[in-house]
Design a protein around this motif. Structure first.
Motif, PDB file in Angstrom:
ATOM      1  N   ASP A  86       0.857  -1.185   0.000  1.00  0.00           N
ATOM      2  CA  ASP A  86       0.000   0.000   0.000  1.00  0.00           C
ATOM      3  C   ASP A  86       0.893   1.234   0.000  1.00  0.00           C
ATOM      4  OD1 ASP A  86      -3.219   0.391   0.709  1.00  0.00           O
ATOM      5  OD2 ASP A  86      -1.978   2.151   1.172  1.00  0.00           O
ATOM      6  N   SER A  87       0.433   2.292  -0.678  1.00  0.00           N
ATOM      7  CA  SER A  87       1.224   3.520  -0.761  1.00  0.00           C
ATOM      8  C   SER A  87       1.166   4.349   0.510  1.00  0.00           C
ATOM      9  CB  SER A  87       0.753   4.375  -1.945  1.00  0.00           C
ATOM     10  OG  SER A  87      -0.592   4.782  -1.754  1.00  0.00           O
ATOM     11  N   SER A  88       0.239   4.025   1.407  1.00  0.00           N
ATOM     12  CA  SER A  88       0.050   4.797   2.631  1.00  0.00           C
ATOM     13  C   SER A  88       0.878   4.213   3.770  1.00  0.00           C
ATOM     14  CB  SER A  88      -1.427   4.816   3.028  1.00  0.00           C
ATOM     15  OG  SER A  88      -1.588   5.310   4.340  1.00  0.00           O
ATOM     16  N   ALA A  89       1.842   4.997   4.266  1.00  0.00           N
ATOM     17  CA  ALA A  89       2.629   4.546   5.410  1.00  0.00           C
ATOM     18  C   ALA A  89       1.744   4.355   6.639  1.00  0.00           C
ATOM     19  CB  ALA A  89       3.730   5.564   5.711  1.00  0.00           C
ATOM     20  N   GLU A  90       0.705   5.184   6.773  1.00  0.00           N
ATOM     21  CA  GLU A  90      -0.198   5.058   7.921  1.00  0.00           C
ATOM     22  C   GLU A  90      -0.955   3.738   7.877  1.00  0.00           C
ATOM     23  OE1 GLU A  90       0.999   9.089   7.228  1.00  0.00           O
ATOM     24  OE2 GLU A  90      -0.036   7.702   5.889  1.00  0.00           O
ATOM     25  N   MET A  91      -1.416   3.350   6.694  1.00  0.00           N
ATOM     26  CA  MET A  91      -2.110   2.078   6.563  1.00  0.00           C
ATOM     27  C   MET A  91      -1.182   0.903   6.864  1.00  0.00           C
ATOM     28  SD  MET A  91      -5.341   2.392   5.858  1.00  0.00           S
ATOM     29  CE  MET A  91      -6.607   3.325   4.986  1.00  0.00           C
ATOM     30  N   ILE A  92       0.029   0.940   6.342  1.00  0.00           N
ATOM     31  CA  ILE A  92       0.966  -0.156   6.573  1.00  0.00           C
ATOM     32  C   ILE A  92       1.355  -0.238   8.048  1.00  0.00           C
ATOM     33  CG2 ILE A  92       3.287  -1.009   6.061  1.00  0.00           C
ATOM     34  CD1 ILE A  92       1.230  -1.552   3.864  1.00  0.00           C
ATOM     35  N   GLU A  93       1.500   0.900   8.702  1.00  0.00           N
ATOM     36  CA  GLU A  93       1.793   0.891  10.137  1.00  0.00           C
ATOM     37  C   GLU A  93       0.672   0.201  10.911  1.00  0.00           C
ATOM     38  OE1 GLU A  93       2.850   4.020  13.787  1.00  0.00           O
ATOM     39  OE2 GLU A  93       2.371   4.764  11.777  1.00  0.00           O
ATOM     40  N   THR A  94      -0.566   0.459  10.519  1.00  0.00           N
ATOM     41  CA  THR A  94      -1.699  -0.197  11.161  1.00  0.00           C
ATOM     42  C   THR A  94      -1.701  -1.694  10.871  1.00  0.00           C
ATOM     43  OG1 THR A  94      -3.017   1.824  11.036  1.00  0.00           O
ATOM     44  CG2 THR A  94      -4.221  -0.241  11.311  1.00  0.00           C
ATOM     45  N   ALA A  95      -1.286  -2.078   9.662  1.00  0.00           N
ATOM     46  CA  ALA A  95      -1.310  -3.485   9.259  1.00  0.00           C
ATOM     47  C   ALA A  95      -0.216  -4.314   9.914  1.00  0.00           C
ATOM     48  CB  ALA A  95      -1.180  -3.591   7.735  1.00  0.00           C
ATOM     49  N   GLN A  96       0.914  -3.707  10.252  1.00  0.00           N
ATOM     50  CA  GLN A  96       2.090  -4.472  10.679  1.00  0.00           C
ATOM     51  C   GLN A  96       1.842  -5.407  11.867  1.00  0.00           C
ATOM     52  OE1 GLN A  96       4.616  -5.130   9.118  1.00  0.00           O
ATOM     53  NE2 GLN A  96       5.156  -3.428   7.765  1.00  0.00           N
ATOM     54  N   PRO A  97       1.021  -5.057  12.861  1.00  0.00           N
ATOM     55  CA  PRO A  97       0.788  -6.008  13.953  1.00  0.00           C
ATOM     56  C   PRO A  97       0.152  -7.325  13.511  1.00  0.00           C
ATOM     57  CG  PRO A  97       0.183  -3.801  14.643  1.00  0.00           C
ATOM     58  CD  PRO A  97       0.454  -3.727  13.177  1.00  0.00           C
ATOM     59  N   LEU A  98      -0.450  -7.339  12.324  1.00  0.00           N
ATOM     60  CA  LEU A  98      -1.048  -8.568  11.812  1.00  0.00           C
ATOM     61  C   LEU A  98      -0.017  -9.481  11.154  1.00  0.00           C
ATOM     62  CD1 LEU A  98      -4.175  -6.974  10.059  1.00  0.00           C
ATOM     63  CD2 LEU A  98      -4.131  -8.121  12.283  1.00  0.00           C
ATOM     64  N   ALA A  99       1.181  -8.974  10.889  1.00  0.00           N
ATOM     65  CA  ALA A  99       2.187  -9.720  10.146  1.00  0.00           C
ATOM     66  C   ALA A  99       2.663 -10.940  10.925  1.00  0.00           C
ATOM     67  CB  ALA A  99       3.363  -8.819   9.804  1.00  0.00           C
ATOM     68  N   ASN A 100       3.005 -11.978  10.175  1.00  0.00           N
ATOM     69  CA  ASN A 100       3.583 -13.193  10.758  1.00  0.00           C
ATOM     70  C   ASN A 100       4.450 -13.859   9.697  1.00  0.00           C
ATOM     71  OD1 ASN A 100       1.791 -14.787   9.085  1.00  0.00           O
ATOM     72  ND2 ASN A 100       0.176 -14.430  10.604  1.00  0.00           N
ATOM     73  N   GLU A 101       4.805 -15.123   9.918  1.00  0.00           N
ATOM     74  CA  GLU A 101       5.703 -15.789   8.976  1.00  0.00           C
ATOM     75  C   GLU A 101       5.075 -15.991   7.598  1.00  0.00           C
ATOM     76  OE1 GLU A 101       3.377 -18.877  11.234  1.00  0.00           O
ATOM     77  OE2 GLU A 101       4.528 -17.066  11.738  1.00  0.00           O
ATOM     78  N   ARG A 102       3.758 -15.912   7.498  1.00  0.00           N
ATOM     79  CA  ARG A 102       3.091 -16.065   6.211  1.00  0.00           C
ATOM     80  C   ARG A 102       2.535 -14.765   5.658  1.00  0.00           C
ATOM     81  NH1 ARG A 102      -1.669 -19.613   6.734  1.00  0.00           N
ATOM     82  NH2 ARG A 102      -1.833 -19.160   4.503  1.00  0.00           N
ATOM     83  N   LEU A 103       2.485 -13.725   6.464  1.00  0.00           N
ATOM     84  CA  LEU A 103       1.840 -12.478   6.068  1.00  0.00           C
ATOM     85  C   LEU A 103       2.806 -11.315   6.278  1.00  0.00           C
ATOM     86  CD1 LEU A 103      -0.715 -10.889   5.213  1.00  0.00           C
ATOM     87  CD2 LEU A 103      -1.386 -10.868   7.619  1.00  0.00           C
ATOM     88  N   THR A 104       3.113 -10.587   5.200  1.00  0.00           N
ATOM     89  CA  THR A 104       4.025  -9.449   5.279  1.00  0.00           C
ATOM     90  C   THR A 104       3.402  -8.243   4.587  1.00  0.00           C
ATOM     91  OG1 THR A 104       5.160 -10.157   3.257  1.00  0.00           O
ATOM     92  CG2 THR A 104       6.092 -10.882   5.366  1.00  0.00           C
ATOM     93  N   PHE A 105       3.911  -7.060   4.945  1.00  0.00           N
ATOM     94  CA  PHE A 105       3.395  -5.817   4.383  1.00  0.00           C
ATOM     95  C   PHE A 105       4.562  -4.893   4.042  1.00  0.00           C
ATOM     96  CE2 PHE A 105       0.103  -7.344   7.301  1.00  0.00           C
ATOM     97  CZ  PHE A 105      -1.018  -7.320   6.485  1.00  0.00           C
ATOM     98  N   GLU A 106       4.353  -4.041   3.028  1.00  0.00           N
ATOM     99  CA  GLU A 106       5.345  -3.017   2.705  1.00  0.00           C
ATOM    100  C   GLU A 106       4.661  -1.803   2.080  1.00  0.00           C
ATOM    101  OE1 GLU A 106       8.118  -3.420  -0.506  1.00  0.00           O
ATOM    102  OE2 GLU A 106       6.852  -4.871  -1.567  1.00  0.00           O
ATOM    103  N   VAL A 107       5.305  -0.649   2.236  1.00  0.00           N
ATOM    104  CA  VAL A 107       4.855   0.565   1.565  1.00  0.00           C
ATOM    105  C   VAL A 107       5.340   0.520   0.123  1.00  0.00           C
ATOM    106  CG1 VAL A 107       4.999   3.081   1.516  1.00  0.00           C
ATOM    107  CG2 VAL A 107       4.921   1.881   3.707  1.00  0.00           C
ATOM    108  N   GLY A 108       4.445   0.779  -0.816  1.00  0.00           N
ATOM    109  CA  GLY A 108       4.818   0.770  -2.223  1.00  0.00           C
ATOM    110  C   GLY A 108       3.721   1.358  -3.084  1.00  0.00           C
ATOM    111  N   ASP A 109       4.102   1.972  -4.187  1.00  0.00           N
ATOM    112  CA  ASP A 109       3.169   2.569  -5.136  1.00  0.00           C
ATOM    113  C   ASP A 109       2.847   1.557  -6.222  1.00  0.00           C
ATOM    114  OD1 ASP A 109       2.034   4.104  -7.319  1.00  0.00           O
ATOM    115  OD2 ASP A 109       2.793   5.891  -6.312  1.00  0.00           O
TER     116      ASP A 109
END
Length: 282
Positions: A86-109
């Motif tokens: 997602d291009s929104s750093a705020e959205m990715i910051e909110t998403a990061q607590p959900l991350a695990n060995e199978r689920l990752t997130f990054e900021v990107g356009d």
């Protein structure tokens, strides 16, 4: 990296159930790694081609937002790793607590996102491409990133001519707001199902495209204002100086309350959405 509006995950998260329903409807039409004949029988006319065989190992969600819907893809494809962009750093910051060995997130356009050719089983992009005028030009790159037989699933709002957006554009174009806000609201002209069929068929895909108008029943005072403050109205509100933002929101809210009157059971928000599900040739 190109800039995007500064999104507010908490505001966006209001009416999460209503926002999540099109995502679930979209993903349900991707016939990859579906367990059992019964599940296949429940599918109503998915995209032609390879049926439900195989299993997804790599899934990407382009425009993942706060990640709550992306996380549901772990259960949909239990053997897959899932990556949200997602291009929104705020959205990715909110998403990061959900991350695990199978689920990752990054900021990107999305306009700059690339993946190795034939590396991904499923790409989902939900309620994101409407912000990109050249979105049809991105589709060939998405298809190239898919493995043979892979799937691309797209959903965008198609309500640009609804009162919520027509009022927004009209008001943003008047004084004293136009100096700051004119041109910042979401455009009405997004591709329809036919355009998606043409663009994705040209890439050798089997395509299923359709549209649905949901009649959301929203609770709370001036509920449609609260809805659009999290999405379509946000770029306009963000473009205004502080001393005009409250005034604009009050005027806009009053007109929305008239266009979408609150009833004893809630406020009805008709919301058209456009879907396309495509399977790459094997």
């Amino acid at each position: 990296m190109r800039t995007s509006p500064v999104w507010n995950p908490q505001q966006y998260g209001k009416y999460a159930d209503e926002r999540g329903r099109p995502f679930a409807d979209l993903v349900a039409r991707v016939q990859l790694g579906i367990a059992g004949e019964a599940a296949l029988d429940q599918m109503s006319g998915g995209a032609g081609g390879g049926g439900g065989g195989g299993a997804a190992l790599v899934v990407v969600d382009l425009g993942c937002g706060p990640g709550n819907l992306t996380a549901t893809l772990l259960d949909r494809w239990p053997s897959a790793t899932v990556h949200g962009v997602d291009s929104s750093a705020e959205m990715i910051e909110t998403a990061q607590p959900l991350a695990n060995e199978r689920l990752t997130f990054e900021v990107g356009d999305l306009r700059e996102w690339t993946a190795p050719p034939e590396s991904i089983d499923v790409i989902v992009t939900n309620a994101t491409l409407q912000w990109i005028p050249e979105q049809l030009d991105l589709l060939p790159g998405f298809v190239r990133a898919l493995k043979p037989g892979g799937w691309l699933a797209i959903q965008i709002p198609g309500n640009g001519n609804a009162p919520s957006h027509a009022i927004l554009r009209e008001l943003a174009g008047t004084d004293p707001y136009a100096e700051y806000a004119a041109g910042s609201s979401l455009r009405a002209d997004v591709p329809g199902p036919v355009e998606y069929v043409a663009a994705l068929s040209a890439e050798g895909c089997s395509v299923d495209a359709w549209e649905t108008t949901y009649s959301h029943i929203l609770q709370g005072d001036n509920a449609v204002l609260e809805w659009v403050k999290g999405t379509g109205a946000r770029p306009v509100l963000q473009s205004l100086p502080d001393d005009l933002r409250a005034r604009f929101e009050a005027e806009y809210g009053a007109r929305l309350a008239e266009a979408y009157p609150q009833q004893s059971f809630g406020t009805v928000l008709p919301f058209r959405r456009i879907f396309a599900v495509a399977q790459k040739e094997s």
